[in-house]
Scaffold this motif. Sequence first.
Motif, PDB file in Angstrom:
ATOM      1  N   SER A  21      -5.539  -0.924  -5.711  1.00  0.00           N
ATOM      2  CA  SER A  21      -4.644  -1.659  -4.815  1.00  0.00           C
ATOM      3  C   SER A  21      -5.405  -2.729  -4.047  1.00  0.00           C
ATOM      4  O   SER A  21      -4.871  -3.809  -3.785  1.00  0.00           O
TER       5      SER A  21
ATOM      6  N   VAL B 217       0.350   3.696  -3.158  1.00  0.00           N
ATOM      7  CA  VAL B 217      -0.637   4.751  -2.972  1.00  0.00           C
ATOM      8  C   VAL B 217       0.007   6.114  -2.701  1.00  0.00           C
ATOM      9  O   VAL B 217      -0.682   7.113  -2.616  1.00  0.00           O
TER      10      VAL B 217
ATOM     11  N   VAL C  52      -7.178   4.757  -7.106  1.00  0.00           N
ATOM     12  CA  VAL C  52      -5.935   4.136  -6.658  1.00  0.00           C
ATOM     13  C   VAL C  52      -6.208   3.137  -5.526  1.00  0.00           C
ATOM     14  O   VAL C  52      -5.705   2.008  -5.528  1.00  0.00           O
ATOM     15  N   VAL C  53      -7.048   3.567  -4.579  1.00  0.00           N
ATOM     16  CA  VAL C  53      -7.416   2.674  -3.478  1.00  0.00           C
ATOM     17  C   VAL C  53      -8.080   1.414  -4.026  1.00  0.00           C
ATOM     18  O   VAL C  53      -7.747   0.289  -3.640  1.00  0.00           O
TER      19      VAL C  53
ATOM     20  N   GLY D  65      -4.234   7.396   0.260  1.00  0.00           N
ATOM     21  CA  GLY D  65      -5.234   7.331  -0.801  1.00  0.00           C
ATOM     22  C   GLY D  65      -6.372   8.317  -0.661  1.00  0.00           C
ATOM     23  O   GLY D  65      -6.463   9.269  -1.398  1.00  0.00           O
TER      24      GLY D  65
ATOM     25  N   LEU E 115      -6.076   1.318   4.960  1.00  0.00           N
ATOM     26  CA  LEU E 115      -5.601   2.424   4.124  1.00  0.00           C
ATOM     27  C   LEU E 115      -5.949   3.765   4.761  1.00  0.00           C
ATOM     28  O   LEU E 115      -5.112   4.663   4.834  1.00  0.00           O
TER      29      LEU E 115
ATOM     30  N   PHE F 264       0.829  -1.198   0.000  1.00  0.00           N
ATOM     31  CA  PHE F 264       0.000   0.000   0.000  1.00  0.00           C
ATOM     32  C   PHE F 264       0.867   1.253   0.000  1.00  0.00           C
ATOM     33  O   PHE F 264       0.631   2.187  -0.753  1.00  0.00           O
TER      34      PHE F 264
END
Lengths: 482, 348
Positions: free
Chosen positions: A352, A264, A348-349, A428, A422, A260
Amino acid sequence: MEPLSWTGPIGTYLDPALEIVALLFVAAVVVQTVLSYFAPALTLQSNPDGTLMARGGALGLFEKLVKWLFLALIVIVLAFLVLGVFLPVGDVGIIGAMSKQFTPVWISLIATFAVSIYYKRRLGLYGKLFDSMIGMIGFGIVMFWVFTAVYTGVFHLIATLDPLSQVAALKNKPPGMPVPESNDSYGWYLLGGDNLARDVFSRMVEGSWIVVQIAPLATLFAFMVGITLGLPAGYYGGRLDTALSFLANLILAFPVILLFYLLVTPEIVSTGIPSFMGMFLFIFPLIFTLVLLNSRYHTQPAKRTPILVIVLGLMGWVYLSMISQEGTVVHFLPAGVDLFDVPSGILVVFVSVVFVNSPTVFRIVRGLTLDLRTRDYVAAAQTRGEGPWYIMLWEILPNARGPLIVDFCLRIGYTTILLGTLGFFGLGLPPESPDWGSTINDGRKLLSIYPHPALAPALALLSLVLGLNLLADGLREESLKD
Amino acid sequence: MGLFILRRLGVMLLTALCLTFIVFFLTNLGPNLEKLAKTEASVRMSDDAVTTWLANRGYAQPMLVKYGEWLGVLPGYVIEGTDGVTRGLCIHPDQKPEDAHKFCGVLQGDWGQSSVFKDSVLSIVGTRLGLTGKLMLWVLIVMVPTALVVGVLAGMNEGSRTDRVLSTLSITTTATPEYVSGVVFIAVFASAAMGLRWFNGSATSAMAHATFVNFTLPVLTIAMYGMGYIARMTRASMTEVMTAQYIRTARLKGVSFRNIVLKHALRNALIAPFTVIMLQFPWLLNGVVITETLFNYKGFGWTLVTAASNNDIQLLMGVSVVSVFVVLFTQLISDIGYVFLNPRIRIS
């Protein structure tokens, strides 16, 4: 206005009742557990009319007592919620006021359960869920959050205040504080204010919308990737299997948090790597649908070609609008054709989370395929001359659905946890976002002085994941009975 | 058996190479290097200045060459910079270029310097690992026995009240990620709002000497999440064993329930949990990062977060190497252990 207490004026009657019943219940359970170690083994005896005889003696008495006390406990808790819905705000305190806010959710829940239980014999596996208590509880909790999310996100119903508006006087104030009269808004901060003086309750409710939008969809994408790669790996075996398994193990051996942090951070996002990964991962649903439909209809080209053109055309358009983002490296669609823009942080989150989840799904699908490919119906299909993709997608996959559905529920829960992780590290999503992870991260700095801002989203996340796990447990139990 | 271990070792090495290369690639991408140059030299550098600064320090070489140098299989660069100073990967600041070693990579034991802590990466990783080791030791001491006992108790009588209560309990703990249980624990046991100040909400003082008061909450937080999972696996394996033919034979022979559980069932039921416990290590690593951040315990996980958020490339590489090896090594042990414990596979 007065600050609200937890249960309000009604609580003066109901609180002592709740305490007494709860204490009695705990005592009865303890006594029953102790007694059960000394009781003789239960021998089943039937009454003349064919029903089973109840257990006699002290243990039987306590068993009945525990049952009734438990029922009483539930009735009192329900009383708080129901009275809260019907009495004016303030009479049943914070609990009642919250219950009133959730009124649309209660109505939808009752409707869903009533319809589902009435038609449960006709609803297949979903209907069977209503035979298992655990499954029903899990389903109830999950649907509670789903309805909450939809009503908050789409209809703006449940949240009392704007999740970003600040009322300076209410910074870090405990639950139930009234908003100063000058503000023309809902009268209280039901679960208190956080360290930026925002309403904790509204943020918690808004946070559910973010989770409900991302988690199931990300899990679905992970399943598409895992299924599309796992079926051939298990079916063909050999080099393909070795290569794909190696790749999957590679990703699995990566510490998730390190991944991550590497994916991120803004520096990596600016190179476009997540966008390219998105392009790669999001194409799998298209491949999956293409192969699925083609293997089914390839003998009837007149039917296949229009179906494929329409379905894939639509999916391709959605795909292109999804990956083409303004302000990133991948941006090619003109604004008129671009259907929607996912905020770049969320994309993006999403990427991933899909990336982390797919290797596990791959391994599960591969394992199931390895097991199922030796079955007779596969041999029969091979003898009929069916193509390998038809066998994989229309013979093996439907027979692997039980474990996959169960894992799907569990994995949504796991994805929720990952999203929280996250948010917890501030990766993110934007820092003012009301999602649960970020809110916990915000609240943890002053945790030992003002625990309430972090506690509300923490318990919300816990209940949602618990609900999903219970739902998965219920589904597993029921699908095993087949 | 020997061949099996050798093959596994080979795959493990290949995996480690791939993974470290991926981390190396991601940390050495252009924007990261630019940020590094700006934090190390000056924030207001022009783009040209950044390029020469990076070129002088060997960052402009091809990625594979840089990786080889970092690994220690290619000789370290020696570059005569545009500013007239000769720099090399293996040349320490107070060393003449002629005295330096030719190779200096991870394999030679030279892990570089951390740009945040201004210390050698190897020593930082060493001390931090020690601290995390202490935490993990206690986590395992709490987690494994509890999980096994809970799992065996739940599994020996499938469907009983004990089973249902314990199973629900383990589902609940698996549904509670560390950042939730940690927050709840601190709020309940360490906050002024609840009034129970039994434990400390911060474990910083536990680094020097751990006591019951400052170490309980972090240990419990990590142990809880893994516990439910191991307990459920133990339960599943125990229920499977309890329906086996030889257990029925023992029952019919008249062996007491106690002896059936302790002497007949337990040994076979504990093979599967062993694998699960070993495979839990990657997840524990995750939990360690979250918990150490939450409780401000400056161990390995905390170092990972610090290195990653401060763009400390050398330290991040060191941390990744260690964590990748921990994960791969536990996988290897779990594979070998499974083969070793299970007579059906061992003998064939």
